[in-house]
Write an enzyme that holds these catalytic residues in place. Structure first.
Site, PDB file in Angstrom:
ATOM      1  N   HIS A   1      -1.452   1.011  -0.762  1.00  0.00           N
ATOM      2  CA  HIS A   1      -1.977   1.736   0.396  1.00  0.00           C
ATOM      3  C   HIS A   1      -1.185   1.447   1.670  1.00  0.00           C
ATOM      4  CE1 HIS A   1      -4.730   4.334   2.296  1.00  0.00           C
ATOM      5  NE2 HIS A   1      -5.810   4.020   1.614  1.00  0.00           N
ATOM      6  N   ARG A   2      -0.279   0.480   1.620  1.00  0.00           N
ATOM      7  CA  ARG A   2       0.559   0.228   2.803  1.00  0.00           C
ATOM      8  C   ARG A   2       1.592   1.326   3.004  1.00  0.00           C
ATOM      9  NH1 ARG A   2       2.861  -5.586   1.334  1.00  0.00           N
ATOM     10  NH2 ARG A   2       3.132  -4.410  -0.624  1.00  0.00           N
TER      11      ARG A   2
END
Length: 422
Positions: A393-394
């Site tokens: 999700h980064r």
């Protein structure tokens, strides 16, 4: 006397498990004869003897972990020995072999680059062939577009102890708040137990998956693909080409994902947490998880976007076979930019895989089964493939994952897309 230290095995590998010695103390050995067999997290490798002489001492027994630069053997040099002996039913006769002074790591580099080391001019001490000599020879025989980058990759640089030059093992708990690894209960006081050392490939898998789960914020997006027509196409192709390697559903998925990653570069990336950078790779090397007698490995299909489905199927079969018989090389297990894991052959309605760190996404394939679905306002039986995209999700948000899986569904549900790529 010559003290032989475990050489640099490449790919950032700093240790290996000793599997067996080919000699015993007191034996005579020629340079380049098999000395021992080591297993790393990448592959099983044979370490040749760096000298001709008599083996005075062997340090370590099968099962021990040996660090790079650790003294493995002591050899009393005697270049006059020209020994012909049989090892594992193979006759090794060094009397007919041209002698070349080079370290084992240099010889390995030459083999990987497919360069005859006997043709390389050495610039080292006493004419010894160095890695730079091998790379230079490679540059002379390759086109300008294929020149080798001699820059040192930061991932291959270890922090060495200034006195012993042995890689320093870092504290696993350092810098991670709230992480405390407590001692386990004494299970043996309750009942019988069996203790199995976590070694080699099993240990490497444990380290890599733990690292991935701690460092990467995993998100999973799931969907189902109707592969009814694609399965019909696949079976038809296999019937027409009975002598060719079997085309599996995985072959089509590898091709589809390699093509789609160009449109979704955030899933073909890595995060450098030290520099706060996202690295987008402009090449598409697809790894696939394969089970072997020694544990899980990830062979790599290089440039999957440039290969046909039949070519991919052939490579999958070849690499999987090498993994089973233990002949797969470190190069064939390195360099993936995206990984696919397929548990469908075993079973299960789905899977939520762990990202193959330092990649930032992985696709899980579940079992293909016939299911009743609504199509054109009617209930029909279709062949359904469940898929799960786990991503970092980064670097990517859920909406992009949804778009990627939507496009993957469209490709797999329309076999016409693949007809020109088989």
């Amino acid at each position: 006397m010559f003290e032989f230290k475990l050489p640099d095995l490449g790919e950032g590998i700093h240790e290996g498990e000793l599997l067996k010695w080919y000699v015993k103390e007191g034996d005579s050995i020629n340079e380049d004869d098999p000395l021992c067999e080591m297993e790393t997290d990448k592959a099983t490798v044979m370490i040749p003897s760096p000298r001709t002489g008599t083996v005075l001492k062997l340090n370590g027994k099968p099962g021990d972990t040996i660090l790079v630069n650790q003294v493995m053997a002591v050899i009393e040099e005697n270049p006059s020995i020209k020994l012909e002996k049989t090892i594992d039913s193979k006759v090794l006769d060094n009397k007919t072999t041209k002698r070349v002074a080079a370290a084992p790591a240099t010889r390995r580099l030459a083999r990987e680059m497919e360069i005859d080391i006997t043709t390389v001019k050495g610039t080292g001490s006493a004419g010894k062939v160095t890695p730079d000599d091998v790379r230079l020879a490679g540059e002379k025989t390759s086109s300008p577009d294929n020149k080798i980058d001699n820059k040192i990759d930061s991932k291959d640089v270890a922090i060495l102890d200034p006195d012993t030059q042995v890689p320093i093992k870092m504290d696993a708990n350092a810098g991670i708040p709230f992480l405390e690894i407590s001692a386990l209960p004494d299970y043996a006081s309750t009942g019988p137990v069996e203790k199995i050392p976590m070694r080699s490939l099993r240990k490497k898998v444990a380290i890599k998956t733990t690292t991935s789960m701690i460092l990467v914020p995993h998100v999973a997006h799931m969907d189902e693909c109707d592969v009814t027509e694609l399965e019909t196409l696949r079976k038809t192709l296999n019937l027409k080409n009975k002598d060719a390697p079997k085309i599996t559903l995985l072959s089509f998925v590898v091709k589809a994902m390699a093509s789609l990653l160009k449109q979704y570069p955030e899933f073909n990336a890595s995060v450098d947490p030290h520099k706060m950078e996202i690295i987008h790779k402009k090449y598409y090397h697809i790894g696939f998880a394969a089970d072997t007698p020694k544990g899980l490995i990830v062979p790599v299909i290089e440039h999957g976007d440039q290969k046909s489905v039949s070519k991919i199927a052939k490579e999958i079969a070849s690499l999987a076979g090498k993994g089973q018989n233990g002949t797969i090389t470190a190069k064939e297990l390195s360099g993936s930019t995206f990984t696919i894991t397929n548990v469908g052959a075993i079973g299960g309605t789905g899977v939520i895989p762990i990202i193959n760190y330092p990649e930032c996404a992985i696709l899980g394939m579940g079992r293909v089964v016939p299911k009743p679905i609504v199509k054109d306002d009617e209930i029909v039986i279709r062949t359904i493939l469940p898929v799960t995209l786990c991503f970092d999700h980064r670097v990517a948000d859920g909406v992009r994952a949804a778009y990627l899986i939507r496009d993957l569904k469209q490709m797999l549900e329309n076999p016409m897309i693949f007809l020109t790529k088989v």
